[in-house]
Motif scaffolding. Structure first.
Motif, PDB file in Angstrom:
ATOM      1  N   VAL A 230       0.759  -1.110   0.120  1.00 47.49           N
ATOM      2  CA  VAL A 230       0.171   0.077   0.003  1.00 47.49           C
ATOM      3  C   VAL A 230       0.856   1.105  -0.170  1.00 47.49           C
ATOM      4  O   VAL A 230       0.593   2.179  -0.507  1.00 47.49           O
ATOM      5  CB  VAL A 230      -0.984   0.020   1.160  1.00 47.49           C
ATOM      6  CG1 VAL A 230      -1.956   1.319   1.464  1.00 47.49           C
ATOM      7  CG2 VAL A 230      -1.889  -1.145   0.825  1.00 47.49           C
ATOM      8  N   LYS A 232       3.952   1.716  -1.273  1.00 44.34           N
ATOM      9  CA  LYS A 232       4.468   1.791  -2.552  1.00 44.34           C
ATOM     10  C   LYS A 232       3.333   2.545  -3.389  1.00 44.34           C
ATOM     11  O   LYS A 232       3.511   3.253  -4.317  1.00 44.34           O
ATOM     12  CB  LYS A 232       5.043   0.551  -3.094  1.00 44.34           C
ATOM     13  CG  LYS A 232       5.565   0.604  -4.454  1.00 44.34           C
ATOM     14  CD  LYS A 232       6.504  -0.418  -4.760  1.00 44.34           C
ATOM     15  CE  LYS A 232       6.858  -0.425  -6.497  1.00 44.34           C
ATOM     16  NZ  LYS A 232       7.564  -1.689  -6.894  1.00 44.34           N
ATOM     17  N   LEU A 233       2.333   2.010  -3.256  1.00 41.06           N
ATOM     18  CA  LEU A 233       1.035   2.418  -4.107  1.00 41.06           C
ATOM     19  C   LEU A 233       0.820   3.930  -4.025  1.00 41.06           C
ATOM     20  O   LEU A 233       0.681   4.699  -4.795  1.00 41.06           O
ATOM     21  CB  LEU A 233      -0.256   1.557  -3.624  1.00 41.06           C
ATOM     22  CG  LEU A 233      -1.331   1.777  -4.755  1.00 41.06           C
ATOM     23  CD1 LEU A 233      -0.772   1.008  -5.863  1.00 41.06           C
ATOM     24  CD2 LEU A 233      -2.490   1.026  -4.329  1.00 41.06           C
ATOM     25  N   VAL A 324       3.294  -4.875  -6.519  1.00 42.50           N
ATOM     26  CA  VAL A 324       1.763  -4.304  -6.012  1.00 42.50           C
ATOM     27  C   VAL A 324       1.086  -4.573  -7.247  1.00 42.50           C
ATOM     28  O   VAL A 324       1.054  -4.544  -8.279  1.00 42.50           O
ATOM     29  CB  VAL A 324       1.987  -2.644  -5.950  1.00 42.50           C
ATOM     30  CG1 VAL A 324       0.749  -2.365  -5.519  1.00 42.50           C
ATOM     31  CG2 VAL A 324       3.178  -2.577  -5.043  1.00 42.50           C
ATOM     32  N   LEU A 325      -0.312  -5.135  -6.467  1.00 43.49           N
ATOM     33  CA  LEU A 325      -1.154  -5.619  -7.218  1.00 43.49           C
ATOM     34  C   LEU A 325      -0.892  -6.860  -8.201  1.00 43.49           C
ATOM     35  O   LEU A 325      -1.381  -6.911  -9.438  1.00 43.49           O
ATOM     36  CB  LEU A 325      -1.873  -4.454  -8.268  1.00 43.49           C
ATOM     37  CG  LEU A 325      -2.127  -3.368  -7.597  1.00 43.49           C
ATOM     38  CD1 LEU A 325      -2.471  -2.130  -8.427  1.00 43.49           C
ATOM     39  CD2 LEU A 325      -3.430  -3.313  -6.444  1.00 43.49           C
ATOM     40  N   GLY A 326       0.057  -7.846  -8.019  1.00 42.06           N
ATOM     41  CA  GLY A 326       0.263  -8.907  -8.562  1.00 42.06           C
ATOM     42  C   GLY A 326       0.910  -8.610 -10.064  1.00 42.06           C
ATOM     43  O   GLY A 326       0.610  -9.223 -10.981  1.00 42.06           O
ATOM     44  N   ASN A 327       1.767  -7.409 -10.161  1.00 40.51           N
ATOM     45  CA  ASN A 327       2.068  -7.089 -11.672  1.00 40.51           C
ATOM     46  C   ASN A 327       3.512  -7.773 -11.925  1.00 40.51           C
ATOM     47  O   ASN A 327       4.122  -8.235 -10.987  1.00 40.51           O
ATOM     48  CB  ASN A 327       2.325  -5.739 -11.902  1.00 40.51           C
ATOM     49  CG  ASN A 327       3.426  -4.989 -10.769  1.00 40.51           C
ATOM     50  OD1 ASN A 327       2.892  -4.950  -9.550  1.00 40.51           O
ATOM     51  ND2 ASN A 327       4.345  -4.478 -11.351  1.00 40.51           N
TER      52      ASN A 327
ATOM     53  N   PHE B  13       3.485  -9.765 -21.309  1.00 37.45           N
ATOM     54  CA  PHE B  13       3.811 -10.210 -20.097  1.00 37.45           C
ATOM     55  C   PHE B  13       4.827 -11.327 -20.038  1.00 37.45           C
ATOM     56  O   PHE B  13       5.055 -11.872 -21.468  1.00 37.45           O
ATOM     57  CB  PHE B  13       2.722 -10.772 -19.152  1.00 37.45           C
ATOM     58  CG  PHE B  13       2.077  -9.593 -18.426  1.00 37.45           C
ATOM     59  CD1 PHE B  13       2.448  -9.076 -17.093  1.00 37.45           C
ATOM     60  CD2 PHE B  13       0.693  -9.562 -18.716  1.00 37.45           C
ATOM     61  CE1 PHE B  13       1.871  -8.062 -16.532  1.00 37.45           C
ATOM     62  CE2 PHE B  13      -0.028  -8.461 -18.321  1.00 37.45           C
ATOM     63  CZ  PHE B  13       0.663  -7.626 -17.046  1.00 37.45           C
ATOM     64  N   LYS B  48      -2.508  -0.169 -14.041  1.00 39.84           N
ATOM     65  CA  LYS B  48      -1.086  -0.440 -13.559  1.00 39.84           C
ATOM     66  C   LYS B  48      -0.015   0.223 -14.464  1.00 39.84           C
ATOM     67  O   LYS B  48       1.114   0.806 -13.659  1.00 39.84           O
ATOM     68  CB  LYS B  48      -0.864  -1.968 -13.521  1.00 39.84           C
ATOM     69  CG  LYS B  48      -0.972  -2.609 -12.341  1.00 39.84           C
ATOM     70  CD  LYS B  48      -0.663  -3.965 -12.624  1.00 39.84           C
ATOM     71  CE  LYS B  48      -1.873  -4.969 -12.016  1.00 39.84           C
ATOM     72  NZ  LYS B  48      -1.566  -6.235 -12.532  1.00 39.84           N
ATOM     73  N   LEU B  53       3.374   0.898 -12.104  1.00 40.61           N
ATOM     74  CA  LEU B  53       3.499  -0.090 -11.443  1.00 40.61           C
ATOM     75  C   LEU B  53       4.018  -1.327 -12.311  1.00 40.61           C
ATOM     76  O   LEU B  53       4.651  -2.258 -12.025  1.00 40.61           O
ATOM     77  CB  LEU B  53       2.347  -0.713 -10.423  1.00 40.61           C
ATOM     78  CG  LEU B  53       1.910   0.308  -9.654  1.00 40.61           C
ATOM     79  CD1 LEU B  53       0.714  -0.108  -9.082  1.00 40.61           C
ATOM     80  CD2 LEU B  53       2.875  -0.042  -8.424  1.00 40.61           C
ATOM     81  N   ARG B  80       3.799   8.885  -8.433  1.00 45.25           N
ATOM     82  CA  ARG B  80       2.710   8.192  -7.660  1.00 45.25           C
ATOM     83  C   ARG B  80       1.800   8.982  -6.786  1.00 45.25           C
ATOM     84  O   ARG B  80       0.663   8.885  -6.438  1.00 45.25           O
ATOM     85  CB  ARG B  80       3.031   6.775  -7.079  1.00 45.25           C
ATOM     86  CG  ARG B  80       3.329   5.789  -8.143  1.00 45.25           C
ATOM     87  CD  ARG B  80       3.734   4.304  -7.720  1.00 45.25           C
ATOM     88  NE  ARG B  80       4.356   3.519  -8.609  1.00 45.25           N
ATOM     89  CZ  ARG B  80       5.740   3.061  -8.515  1.00 45.25           C
ATOM     90  NH1 ARG B  80       6.196   3.233  -7.378  1.00 45.25           N
ATOM     91  NH2 ARG B  80       6.039   2.477  -9.514  1.00 45.25           N
ATOM     92  N   HIS B  91      -7.532  -2.578   0.155  1.00 43.13           N
ATOM     93  CA  HIS B  91      -6.224  -2.386   0.431  1.00 43.13           C
ATOM     94  C   HIS B  91      -6.129  -1.658   1.803  1.00 43.13           C
ATOM     95  O   HIS B  91      -4.874  -0.791   1.788  1.00 43.13           O
ATOM     96  CB  HIS B  91      -5.307  -2.084  -0.371  1.00 43.13           C
ATOM     97  CG  HIS B  91      -5.163  -2.908  -1.758  1.00 43.13           C
ATOM     98  ND1 HIS B  91      -4.409  -3.999  -1.742  1.00 43.13           N
ATOM     99  CD2 HIS B  91      -5.608  -3.028  -2.919  1.00 43.13           C
ATOM    100  CE1 HIS B  91      -4.416  -4.529  -2.714  1.00 43.13           C
ATOM    101  NE2 HIS B  91      -5.189  -4.044  -3.551  1.00 43.13           N
ATOM    102  N   LEU B 104      -2.130   7.859   5.501  1.00 44.27           N
ATOM    103  CA  LEU B 104      -0.897   7.246   4.956  1.00 44.27           C
ATOM    104  C   LEU B 104      -0.407   8.069   3.767  1.00 44.27           C
ATOM    105  O   LEU B 104       0.754   8.152   3.806  1.00 44.27           O
ATOM    106  CB  LEU B 104      -1.383   6.035   4.685  1.00 44.27           C
ATOM    107  CG  LEU B 104      -0.059   4.899   4.408  1.00 44.27           C
ATOM    108  CD1 LEU B 104       0.827   4.664   5.604  1.00 44.27           C
ATOM    109  CD2 LEU B 104      -0.419   3.645   3.677  1.00 44.27           C
ATOM    110  N   ARG B 152      -8.618   7.907   1.100  1.00 47.40           N
ATOM    111  CA  ARG B 152      -7.074   7.828   0.993  1.00 47.40           C
ATOM    112  C   ARG B 152      -6.628   8.152  -0.450  1.00 47.40           C
ATOM    113  O   ARG B 152      -5.542   8.814  -0.288  1.00 47.40           O
ATOM    114  CB  ARG B 152      -6.744   6.385   1.351  1.00 47.40           C
ATOM    115  CG  ARG B 152      -5.320   6.295   1.400  1.00 47.40           C
ATOM    116  CD  ARG B 152      -4.840   4.774   1.510  1.00 47.40           C
ATOM    117  NE  ARG B 152      -5.179   3.957   0.500  1.00 47.40           N
ATOM    118  CZ  ARG B 152      -5.303   2.768   0.860  1.00 47.40           C
ATOM    119  NH1 ARG B 152      -4.944   1.957   1.566  1.00 47.40           N
ATOM    120  NH2 ARG B 152      -5.659   1.777  -0.354  1.00 47.40           N
TER     121      ARG B 152
END
Ligand SMILES: Nc1ncnc2c1ncn2[C@@H]1O[C@H](COP(=O)(O)OP(=O)(O)O)[C@@H](O)[C@H]1O
Ligand SMILES: [Mg+2]
Lengths: 327, 236
Positions: A230, A232-233, A324-327, B13, B48, B53, B80, B91, B104, B152
């Motif tokens: 989180v 990092k996000l 993050v988020l399964g990338n 990927f 993403k 990311l 970000r 999350h 946060l 958030r």
């Protein structure tokens, strides 16, 4: 649609480093993280104690050896006297020759002390020592030579004795020069061996201490992976994310060094009586040099550095490519 | 910042799967858009890439003209910090209060405590959860948790707000509320992109809809309506 060509945007760079421009905020954040991390480390006392013990043992062994090496030379010197050589003159030589040799060395910087034993003194000493005065009284000539004991000045290598011996051997009336070197060389070799062993062990055990903290910090990272994702996000920097873990490493290292200090002190307490007897110091206590606050400060510093090093290692391995988020 | 352009963006990927295929699409500053398409169409991959990311295999992603594909690693956090993101599984951190969860992004950005409290309360009041700031996420309903996630995402006042299936496990009424919330943030100038496969819901919002199909752009309501207008037709 606009051209996809990259435009010059140096001055318009919206994502340059901003970070903690205000040092007060930066410090507040550090204080907060330090406190939280301390709570975390003391909250998992079981794990922390094991880490402290492991790091402590890893530091105590090389630390103890360092002390042993630092004291060995000194102890031996006190025990056997300072290094030097003895000049034996020809028997029956007139007393002036030895005195002349002694006087010639009086101003030599390599020499710390000179003690002349005349042939007569040697005989008296021998008679008192052996108790056979009668037999010697019947000799018409003193069979014992005069001798000159030369003590080497402090801080000089044993090889200096060779130079001195060479000069003295050539002098008139000198029969023989004997260097008391065997024990010196042994002590030096022993000290050197202990020093090298200490260095090797220090290296090995330091690696061990780093790995122990790295492993424990890694576990702590695993336990907080969700939180880190989180972070990092929402744009946390690497430095921000690894900060708590560096504090873990610091606490593990410092705690380990404290345990190490206690182990060394306990070890010395345990070894003191037999060591004191060995060294012929009949008093109750043996003064160990090097067991100073500075030594302990160094040990703490080393522990802290190794702990933080281990934490950095773990953070590097685990946080750099955090997905993050399964990338 | 607020204008987003994807130019010929391909994401392949490691397993050879091409989630996006030479996708070109752009979003004006302050616009709002829904991203739709079947499961596996590439919606999440799109978001993403936008958050950086993941890195596109080919193509450029421009934010106000700056290609973020080439953004240096150390600048990514600051990039970000300028984007708010909301996800289906919100999350939230379970062992932190609502207040701390919302705070946060500000802590991470190094904001001083006084400004931080003001911002957190403002964000919480926007989502109607001011009185629950001391509670933990487990004490909230799913809809409330999702609103904490939104608070958030907007607490740092981002110019871009993205959401990936934000209503995925909410009932229709709650889903409407959440979408209205995004609309409100869009009304104050934030660029909003929401990925959702709930066609009925997003059609009811009357905003631009982009449909992806196997990583390609299948339909863009904006382009379609322009094209229809040119052809003399009309589409609502
Ligand atoms: N990390 C990954 N590795 C391999 N394939 C992936 C990965 N992430 C997504 N995919 C694949 O890329 C395609 C698009 O996925 P995604 O963007 O999550 O679609 P959507 O969000 O529209 O359901 C899917 O076929 C998915 O299986
Ligand atoms: Mg998805």
């Amino acid at each position: 649609m606009k051209s996809p060509a990259r435009r010059k945007t140096r001055q318009a760079d919206p994502w340059g480093r901003r970070g903690f421009r205000n040092p007060a905020i930066w410090l507040t954040d550090h204080a907060m993280v330090a406190r939280d991390s301390l709570a975390f480390v003391s909250g998992r006392l079981g794990t922390s104690v094991v880490v402290w013990l492991l790091v402590g043992i890893a530091l105590a062994l090389p630390g103890g050896l360092y002390l042993l090496q630092a004291n060995l030379g000194g102890m031996m010197a006190d025990w056997e006297g300072r290094p030097g050589l003895t000049v034996y003159f020809e028997p029956g030589l007139a007393a002036e020759r030895p005195r002349a040799v002694r006087d010639s060395l009086a101003d030599d910087e390599r020499v710390a002390g000179l003690q002349l034993t005349s042939a007569e003194e040697a005989l008296t000493e021998f008679q008192r020592f052996s108790g056979i005065s009668d037999a010697l009284a019947h000799l018409d000539r003193n069979p014992l030579p005069a001798s000159l004991r030369v003590t080497l000045a402090e801080g000089l290598p044993v090889e200096t004795l060779d130079d001195l011996a060479e000069i003295l051997t050539g002098r008139e009336g000198v029969d023989d020069v004997s260097i008391e070197r065997t024990w010196m060389e042994r002590v030096q070799a022993m000290t050197e061996a202990v020093r090298r062993l200490g260095m090797l062990l220090a290296l090995l055990f330091s690696v061990g201490a780093v790995l122990v903290t790295a492993t424990s910090v890694r576990l702590a990272i695993e336990a907080r992976l969700d939180e880190l994702r989180v972070m990092k996000l929402v744009g946390a920097t690497q430095a921000y994310m690894r900060r708590p873990f560096l504090y873990f490493g610091l606490y593990y290292g410092l705690g380990g060094a404290l345990v190490g200090s206690m182990l060394i002190s306990a070890l010395l307490l345990f070894l003191e009586p037999p060591l004191a007897r060995l060294m012929g110091s009949y008093g109750e206590s043996l003064s160990i040099s090097g067991l100073t606050p500075f030594f302990f400060a160094q040990l703490l510093l080393l522990g802290a550095a190794l702990g933080v090093g281990g934490a950095l290692l773990a953070a590097r391995q685990r946080l750099t490519d955090l997905d993050v988020l399964g990338n | 910042m607020g204008r987003i352009e994807f130019h010929q963006v391909t994401k392949r990927f490691d397993n050879g799967m091409e989630a996006l295929k030479a996708l070109s699409v752009s979003f004006d500053e302050g616009s709002m858009c829904f991203l739709t398409g079947h499961s596996g169409a590439g919606k999440s991959t799109f978001l993403k890439l936008l958050l950086r990311l993941a890195i596109p295999t080919r193509g450029q992603i421009l934010i106000n003209g700056v290609n973020i594909v080439q953004l240096a690693q150390r600048r990514l956090p600051y990039y970000r910090q300028g984007i708010g993101a909301v996800f289906q599984d919100h999350h939230l951190l379970a062992h932190r209060t609502v207040y701390e969860n919302v705070a946060l992004p500000l802590r991470v950005a190094g904001m001083r405590e006084r400004d931080l409290a003001r911002r957190v309360r403002a964000a919480l009041s926007r989502v109607g959860l001011l009185e629950k700031e001391r509670l933990y996420p487990r004490h909230l309903s799913t809809g409330e948790q999702q609103r904490v996630g939104i608070a958030r995402a907007v607490v740092n006042r981002p110019r871009i707000l993205i959401a990936d299936e934000p209503t995925g496990n909410l009932d229709p009424a709650l889903s409407q509320d959440i979408m209205r919330l995004f609309e409100q943030f869009n009304e104050v100038g934030t660029t909003v992109i929401v990925a959702s496969h709930d066609l009925a819901l997003i059609r009811s919002m009357g905003k631009r809809i982009i449909e992806l199909h196997n990583g390609e752009l299948r339909h863009d309501s904006l382009v379609a309506s322009v094209a229809d207008a040119a052809a003399g037709g009309g589409d609502t």
